[in-house]
Enzyme design. Structure first.
Site, PDB file in Angstrom:
ATOM      1  N   LEU A  10      -4.875  -8.578  -0.860  1.00  0.00           N
ATOM      2  CA  LEU A  10      -4.200  -7.766  -1.861  1.00  0.00           C
ATOM      3  C   LEU A  10      -3.020  -7.021  -1.259  1.00  0.00           C
ATOM      4  O   LEU A  10      -3.154  -6.397  -0.199  1.00  0.00           O
ATOM      5  CB  LEU A  10      -5.174  -6.730  -2.433  1.00  0.00           C
ATOM      6  CG  LEU A  10      -6.460  -7.282  -3.028  1.00  0.00           C
ATOM      7  CD1 LEU A  10      -7.469  -6.165  -3.217  1.00  0.00           C
ATOM      8  CD2 LEU A  10      -6.163  -7.971  -4.333  1.00  0.00           C
ATOM      9  N   ASP A  11      -1.888  -7.074  -1.924  1.00  0.00           N
ATOM     10  CA  ASP A  11      -0.768  -6.215  -1.541  1.00  0.00           C
ATOM     11  C   ASP A  11      -1.155  -4.787  -1.912  1.00  0.00           C
ATOM     12  O   ASP A  11      -1.807  -4.563  -2.929  1.00  0.00           O
ATOM     13  CB  ASP A  11       0.491  -6.645  -2.289  1.00  0.00           C
ATOM     14  CG  ASP A  11       1.698  -5.796  -1.928  1.00  0.00           C
ATOM     15  OD1 ASP A  11       1.835  -5.429  -0.749  1.00  0.00           O
ATOM     16  OD2 ASP A  11       2.492  -5.492  -2.830  1.00  0.00           O
ATOM     17  N   LYS A  12      -0.804  -3.824  -1.084  1.00  0.00           N
ATOM     18  CA  LYS A  12      -1.176  -2.431  -1.356  1.00  0.00           C
ATOM     19  C   LYS A  12      -0.310  -1.821  -2.463  1.00  0.00           C
ATOM     20  O   LYS A  12      -0.817  -1.393  -3.495  1.00  0.00           O
ATOM     21  CB  LYS A  12      -1.059  -1.583  -0.084  1.00  0.00           C
ATOM     22  CG  LYS A  12      -1.402  -0.104  -0.316  1.00  0.00           C
ATOM     23  CD  LYS A  12      -1.179   0.737   0.914  1.00  0.00           C
ATOM     24  CE  LYS A  12       0.254   0.973   1.244  1.00  0.00           C
ATOM     25  NZ  LYS A  12       1.030   1.776   0.283  1.00  0.00           N
ATOM     26  N   THR A  13       0.990  -1.792  -2.248  1.00  0.00           N
ATOM     27  CA  THR A  13       1.892  -1.073  -3.149  1.00  0.00           C
ATOM     28  C   THR A  13       2.060  -1.813  -4.470  1.00  0.00           C
ATOM     29  O   THR A  13       2.496  -2.954  -4.497  1.00  0.00           O
ATOM     30  CB  THR A  13       3.263  -0.871  -2.479  1.00  0.00           C
ATOM     31  OG1 THR A  13       3.070  -0.236  -1.225  1.00  0.00           O
ATOM     32  CG2 THR A  13       4.170  -0.013  -3.347  1.00  0.00           C
ATOM     33  N   THR A  60      -0.298  -2.837  -6.392  1.00  0.00           N
ATOM     34  CA  THR A  60      -1.504  -3.584  -6.744  1.00  0.00           C
ATOM     35  C   THR A  60      -2.715  -2.669  -6.627  1.00  0.00           C
ATOM     36  O   THR A  60      -3.406  -2.406  -7.604  1.00  0.00           O
ATOM     37  CB  THR A  60      -1.668  -4.821  -5.833  1.00  0.00           C
ATOM     38  OG1 THR A  60      -0.492  -5.627  -5.953  1.00  0.00           O
ATOM     39  CG2 THR A  60      -2.896  -5.628  -6.211  1.00  0.00           C
TER      40      THR A  60
END
Length: 195
Positions: free
Chosen positions: A12-15, A17
């Site tokens: 998962l991308d953090k920013t 998401t």
């Protein structure tokens, strides 16, 4: 679709998401004997004149908190606004020259540092947040902690992935401190963070 039953990891991308992707005022640090309302009012007014995302978060957070605390929604007017790219902003609010920015910026404008505010600020920065100091009248009066906020649904989503037998991994271009702080908040282990 047929091969998805063999998937064991989800990255998962953090920013944007796991987090909202929008900066927000997280907390206010005040020096001993100072008023949180004053720090918010002066800093919010000066930052309201700026277009920077951190400034926008501070101004919006100040308006929201002042409205809830004091019945005041509007920030006072600013004159003499000046911005030093990447360092900070200044302006005059109610006849008082206010400086908001990095510690070096406020010190450069002959505002005496506050050890207590510096120490608390360092702790927040260690957690991956952005901290700007607020000074007027020759000394630092407080600091504002700004950061990206975790989506309300993220921790449950991570738990659901685990229930499905998936290993969630956080991948981000952000710094390691910020990445680890967000991962811990949503239940992703520190070994499963790539920053």
């Amino acid at each position: 679709l047929e091969s998805t039953r063999r998937v064991d990891t989800i990255v998962l991308d953090k920013t944007g998401t796991v987090t909202t992707g929008a900066m927000a005022l997280q907390s206010v640090v005040v020096a001993d004997g100072e008023s949180e309302s004053d720090v918010l009012r002066f800093a919010g007014a000066v930052e309201h004149a700026s277009e920077h995302p951190i400034a926008r978060a501070i101004a919006a957070g100040a308006q929201e908190r002042l409205g809830a605390q004091d019945g005041l929604g509007a920030l006072p007017a600013v004159t003499g606004f000046a911005s030093t790219s990447g360092l900070g902003v200044s302006g005059v609010v109610d006849g008082v020259e206010v400086f908001v920015g990095r510690p070096g910026f406020v010190a450069e404008h002959r505002q005496m540092r506050c050890t207590e505010v510096d120490e608390i600020s360092a702790g927040h920065e260690g957690d991956g947040a952005t901290v700007v100091q607020v000074a007027w009248g020759g000394r630092v009066r407080g600091a504002l902690v700004v950061g990206d906020t975790v989506k309300a649904t993220s921790a449950q989503a991570i738990a659901s992935f685990r229930e499905l037998g998936l290993r969630p991994i956080s991948l981000t271009g952000d710094n390691a401190r910020a990445a680890q702080a967000v991962a811990a908040e949503v239940g992703i282990g520190s070994d499963d963070v790539i920053a």
